[in-house]
Write a protein that holds these residues in place. Structure first.
Motif, PDB file in Angstrom:
ATOM      1  N   GLY A 208       7.378 -14.829   1.037  1.00 57.93           N
ATOM      2  CA  GLY A 208       8.121 -14.281  -0.345  1.00 57.93           C
ATOM      3  C   GLY A 208       7.486 -14.296  -1.609  1.00 57.93           C
ATOM      4  N   ASN A 209       8.009 -13.792  -2.629  1.00 57.21           N
ATOM      5  CA  ASN A 209       7.600 -14.012  -3.943  1.00 57.21           C
ATOM      6  C   ASN A 209       7.204 -15.407  -4.458  1.00 57.21           C
ATOM      7  N   THR A 210       8.207 -16.283  -3.917  1.00 57.76           N
ATOM      8  CA  THR A 210       7.820 -17.748  -4.264  1.00 57.76           C
ATOM      9  C   THR A 210       6.468 -17.998  -3.814  1.00 57.76           C
ATOM     10  N   GLN A 211       6.154 -17.908  -2.478  1.00 52.00           N
ATOM     11  CA  GLN A 211       4.882 -18.263  -2.060  1.00 52.00           C
ATOM     12  C   GLN A 211       3.728 -17.566  -2.582  1.00 52.00           C
ATOM     13  N   GLN A 212       3.948 -16.372  -3.289  1.00 59.36           N
ATOM     14  CA  GLN A 212       2.871 -15.531  -3.630  1.00 59.36           C
ATOM     15  C   GLN A 212       2.513 -15.688  -5.154  1.00 59.36           C
ATOM     16  N   LYS A 213       3.309 -16.582  -5.908  1.00 59.28           N
ATOM     17  CA  LYS A 213       3.176 -16.698  -7.209  1.00 59.28           C
ATOM     18  C   LYS A 213       1.830 -16.907  -7.792  1.00 59.28           C
ATOM     19  N   THR A 214       1.299 -17.565  -7.034  1.00 55.27           N
ATOM     20  CA  THR A 214      -0.440 -17.844  -7.788  1.00 55.27           C
ATOM     21  C   THR A 214      -1.403 -17.278  -6.882  1.00 55.27           C
ATOM     22  N   LEU A 215      -0.957 -16.267  -6.195  1.00 51.33           N
ATOM     23  CA  LEU A 215      -1.887 -15.478  -5.349  1.00 51.33           C
ATOM     24  C   LEU A 215      -2.171 -14.226  -5.913  1.00 51.33           C
ATOM     25  N   GLN A 216      -3.382 -13.734  -5.351  1.00 52.02           N
ATOM     26  CA  GLN A 216      -3.971 -12.241  -5.432  1.00 52.02           C
ATOM     27  C   GLN A 216      -3.503 -11.736  -3.963  1.00 52.02           C
ATOM     28  N   VAL A 217      -2.667 -10.659  -3.968  1.00 59.88           N
ATOM     29  CA  VAL A 217      -2.378 -10.254  -2.587  1.00 59.88           C
ATOM     30  C   VAL A 217      -3.015  -8.665  -2.497  1.00 59.88           C
ATOM     31  N   VAL A 218      -3.899  -8.536  -1.523  1.00 61.04           N
ATOM     32  CA  VAL A 218      -4.281  -7.029  -1.275  1.00 61.04           C
ATOM     33  C   VAL A 218      -3.915  -6.558  -0.148  1.00 61.04           C
ATOM     34  N   TYR A 219      -3.162  -5.088  -0.306  1.00 62.45           N
ATOM     35  CA  TYR A 219      -2.861  -4.586   0.942  1.00 62.45           C
ATOM     36  C   TYR A 219      -3.782  -3.343   1.126  1.00 62.45           C
ATOM     37  N   ASP A 220      -4.320  -3.294   2.789  1.00 58.84           N
ATOM     38  CA  ASP A 220      -4.915  -2.535   3.148  1.00 58.84           C
ATOM     39  C   ASP A 220      -4.171  -1.756   4.068  1.00 58.84           C
ATOM     40  N   GLY A 221      -3.224  -0.856   3.807  1.00 58.09           N
ATOM     41  CA  GLY A 221      -2.526  -0.142   4.632  1.00 58.09           C
ATOM     42  C   GLY A 221      -3.162   0.880   5.738  1.00 58.09           C
ATOM     43  N   VAL A 222      -4.256   1.532   5.189  1.00 56.32           N
ATOM     44  CA  VAL A 222      -4.806   2.230   6.367  1.00 56.32           C
ATOM     45  C   VAL A 222      -5.582   1.540   7.419  1.00 56.32           C
ATOM     46  N   GLY A 223      -6.148   0.039   6.873  1.00 55.45           N
ATOM     47  CA  GLY A 223      -6.788  -0.734   7.730  1.00 55.45           C
ATOM     48  C   GLY A 223      -5.898  -1.534   8.373  1.00 55.45           C
ATOM     49  N   GLY A 224      -4.725  -1.517   8.028  1.00 56.05           N
ATOM     50  CA  GLY A 224      -3.666  -2.653   8.656  1.00 56.05           C
ATOM     51  C   GLY A 224      -3.975  -4.112   8.436  1.00 56.05           C
TER      52      GLY A 224
END
Length: 99
Positions: free
Chosen positions: A73-89
């Motif tokens: 969740g958002n607590t764990q992701q607070k200091t991370l950059q998160v990249v989503y590749d929906g097409v590549g899964g």
């Protein structure tokens, strides 16, 4: 964390501590592991949820069955950059996100 007094849980966060008598706190190093050998180290902000100084909880909630969904969740992701590749899964993480 066993050196710190326990505090009342907050909803599903059942491992909580009272830090009122401490001027500094030692937070354990925790990483989340994904398939493919991917390790995402958590910053302290992603490990603890601070309700009050007398009620600080580990920001993780267990489930009773390995087949149940897990939430990163958002607590764990607070200091991370998160990249989503929906097409590549695919999903990617990098340190140095929002601080």
């Amino acid at each position: 964390m066993s050196r710190y007094p326990k505090a009342q849980p907050i909803s599903i966060l059942d491992t909580c501590y009272d830090f009122t008598k401490f001027s500094s706190v030692s937070v354990p190093k925790i990483s989340i592991f994904f398939s493919g050998g991917v390790e995402v180290p958590m910053a302290a902000k992603g490990i603890l949820y601070v309700n009050t100084i007398s009620q600080v909880c580990l920001a993780f909630a267990g489930n009773t069955d390995d087949t149940e969904v897990g939430i990163f969740g958002n607590t764990q992701q607070k200091t991370l950059q998160v990249v989503y590749d929906g097409v590549g899964g695919k999903l990617g993480f990098a340190t140095g996100g929002c601080t």
